[in-house]
Design an enzyme around this catalytic site. Sequence first.
Site, PDB file in Angstrom:
ATOM      1  N   CYS A 282      -0.024   0.453  -4.691  1.00 43.91           N
ATOM      2  CA  CYS A 282      -1.581   0.802  -5.206  1.00 43.91           C
ATOM      3  C   CYS A 282      -3.148   0.322  -4.473  1.00 43.91           C
ATOM      4  O   CYS A 282      -3.497   0.670  -3.648  1.00 43.91           O
ATOM      5  CB  CYS A 282      -1.753   1.663  -6.357  1.00 43.91           C
ATOM      6  N   ARG A 311       9.934  -6.189  -9.220  1.00 40.34           N
ATOM      7  CA  ARG A 311       9.542  -6.659 -10.322  1.00 40.34           C
ATOM      8  C   ARG A 311      10.306  -7.147 -10.729  1.00 40.34           C
ATOM      9  O   ARG A 311      11.396  -6.829 -11.299  1.00 40.34           O
ATOM     10  CB  ARG A 311       9.326  -4.621 -10.870  1.00 40.34           C
ATOM     11  N   GLN A 329      10.059   2.441  -3.624  1.00 39.09           N
ATOM     12  CA  GLN A 329       9.293   3.690  -3.963  1.00 39.09           C
ATOM     13  C   GLN A 329       8.923   5.316  -2.640  1.00 39.09           C
ATOM     14  O   GLN A 329       8.332   3.406  -2.019  1.00 39.09           O
ATOM     15  CB  GLN A 329       7.984   3.277  -5.131  1.00 39.09           C
ATOM     16  N   ASP A 331       6.637   5.689  -2.413  1.00 44.62           N
ATOM     17  CA  ASP A 331       5.375   6.302  -3.591  1.00 44.62           C
ATOM     18  C   ASP A 331       4.188   7.060  -1.927  1.00 44.62           C
ATOM     19  O   ASP A 331       4.125   7.084  -1.373  1.00 44.62           O
ATOM     20  CB  ASP A 331       4.572   4.808  -3.111  1.00 44.62           C
ATOM     21  N   HIS A 333      -0.594   7.842  -3.129  1.00 45.98           N
ATOM     22  CA  HIS A 333      -1.940   7.772  -3.317  1.00 45.98           C
ATOM     23  C   HIS A 333      -2.769   8.941  -3.162  1.00 45.98           C
ATOM     24  O   HIS A 333      -2.532   8.909  -1.669  1.00 45.98           O
ATOM     25  CB  HIS A 333      -2.422   6.028  -3.720  1.00 45.98           C
ATOM     26  N   LYS A 412      -0.006   9.525 -17.251  1.00 43.99           N
ATOM     27  CA  LYS A 412       1.522  10.147 -16.684  1.00 43.99           C
ATOM     28  C   LYS A 412       1.849  10.800 -17.071  1.00 43.99           C
ATOM     29  O   LYS A 412       2.186  11.144 -18.216  1.00 43.99           O
ATOM     30  CB  LYS A 412       2.343   8.499 -16.136  1.00 43.99           C
ATOM     31  N   HIS A 458      -1.389   8.019  -8.593  1.00 50.03           N
ATOM     32  CA  HIS A 458      -0.174   7.376  -8.323  1.00 50.03           C
ATOM     33  C   HIS A 458       0.287   8.643  -8.266  1.00 50.03           C
ATOM     34  O   HIS A 458       0.876   9.195  -9.129  1.00 50.03           O
ATOM     35  CB  HIS A 458      -0.373   6.387  -8.935  1.00 50.03           C
TER      36      HIS A 458
END
Length: 590
Positions: A282, A311, A329, A331, A333, A412, A458
Amino acid sequence: MEKNNESLHILRHSTSHILAQAVQSLFPQAKLAIGPSIENGFYYDFDLTDGHAFSEDDLVKIQDKMIEIVKQNLTFEQYLIEDVEVKISEFKSQGEIYKAELLEEHKNDNPTLYLTKDKSGNFLFNDLCAGPHVPNTTYIKAFKLLKVAGAYWRGDEKNKMLQRIYATAFWTKDDLKAHLDFLEEAEKRDHRKLGTQLDLFSIREEVGGGLVLWHPNLATVREEIENYWRCEHRKRGYQIVNTPHIAKSHLWDISGHTSHYRDNMYFIQDEDQEYVLKPMNCPFHILIYQANRYSYRSLPLRLAELGTVYRNERSGALAGLSRVKGFTQDDAHIFCTPEQLIDEINAIIDFVSDTLSMFGMTFDVELSTRPESYVGTIDNWDKAEEGLKKALDVKGMKYEINEGDGAFYGPKIDFKLKDAIGRTWQGATIQLDFNLPERFGIKYQDSDGQLKTPIMLHRVIFGSMERFMGILIEHYAGSFPTWLAPTQVCIVPISNEKHTDFAQKVYEKLNAEGIRVKLDDRSESMNYKIREALQDKKIPYVAVIGDKEIEANAVAIRARGKGQIGVFAIDEFIVKLAQEIKSKGHEVIG
RNA sequence: GCCGGUGUAGCUCAACGGUAGAGCAACGGUUUUGUAAACCGUAGGUUGUAGGUUCGAUUCCUAUCACCGGCUCCA
């Protein structure tokens, strides 16, 4: 007693009492915690105060003891606790500190005990319990102790670790057997087993736990899915970006990661500059937003990236592809105005639902709210939680609320996917964030000319490529539909000497059409090759070539799980195969 | 991180105080096959790693790494 799903819980709960009775009879030092019915079974938590650990052998003994108890044809009787304080001190004097704690909590709820009583009216066992139970033990006919596990008292890692026995019970032996068969079947689908069997991926000690080596076969599946993903994102108005794997710590100070996500982050020291191996994408996407000026007319801005993050996980948490340290991911945004928010969330919900239904997957939805460690104001959090709720309500989607499970920057919506064994995994998620845009000070110019802070969403659809592949492998039990299959067609010449030349030409023709094809011209029997291709490698189609096929310029097709399905002219086979691949999962041939 | 269990050939497993064995895979040969395992042979292992106990350790002990079942945590 009617034998439905609800009463099954009662049966299981009653069986858990028998388990507790058996354990205390064999291990008098065992103190009782709780023993609820759960999906597919029940468990009971014990504190074996002397440090003894339940072994496999103990489970057999306990199970035998339970059978013995059940045979005594005991009745379950409810008994109202008249003097709660007396009972609490009685529990305490017996060392039943967990029961005492529970009773203390429920002292104003007319707490009851359940006793098991034999034919002569002797009470053999009692347990604090609200009930209800089956009337007597004749109902308990089919149960099995499954496994032992550690579990913290009340699920809190600050508390003592107890020993949990997992078990299951059914109304009939047939039902029990069906469930045990299901568990066995599920084990065969385990993506870790199939991962080795089908040469999909490996995780090596030399590299480290939770770090996946993608073998060519799984890399192919991933490539197909990523291609689909890119294409679908462009259709839905996303722009695809790429960002670095590391960034200075200062960036993560701004985002709040160094204070709220520190335990999960890897730090890299470079002379006097500290870098962070990115745990999320992000902040980078926000910086891309910052590179330009935006107005309410040019929003929403949708930035997507297959971003690989790292992570640090607690050591016991890793599991195959489902829980890893390094993962990609899918991902994105989305930066938008408050007016655009609900439409954007709804569009994502549609995207998730369209994608998962394409794979024939079912999912549950959860709304996760503000956690203990968070950034931003309560007011923003309340607004964000309301926004997500409103979007779900507009869609008419059913959801559970998961208190305190939101990300540190916002609440979320989670989409939970089920794996083969019925474990649920977080896949898609949509997170609403008022906070990071403020922390980075990003703005857009509104219709009134004012500079305002955009809202950020996100979201991921697959979650991570690793986890999604794990779920996909189990979902298909390794038999990928043709569009995803690492090898789509295996060509088997009946006789190498007579048929390989023609088979080679067929191979080249299919290969030129972009079909993932292999020619098996090893000196093995045809039967062996067919078996290996269809059963072991789970290749969708085998094309057998012999004299007759050469004569007819055709291939004899045998399909995975179906046997022979016919002889096709080569061009016809290619056309049908192409249709099937294009359909992404719908069978055309046959 | 916590509780319990497990690490033996590429894979699946055996031996369990006396320096490791099978099936499949691999490799070599024979076979050239008409629809879900042809036959013969060869090779392959400092028994996860590091210490310790012992005359001797794959086997017992300790540490460590990894995995498995859970708990906690999460995509």
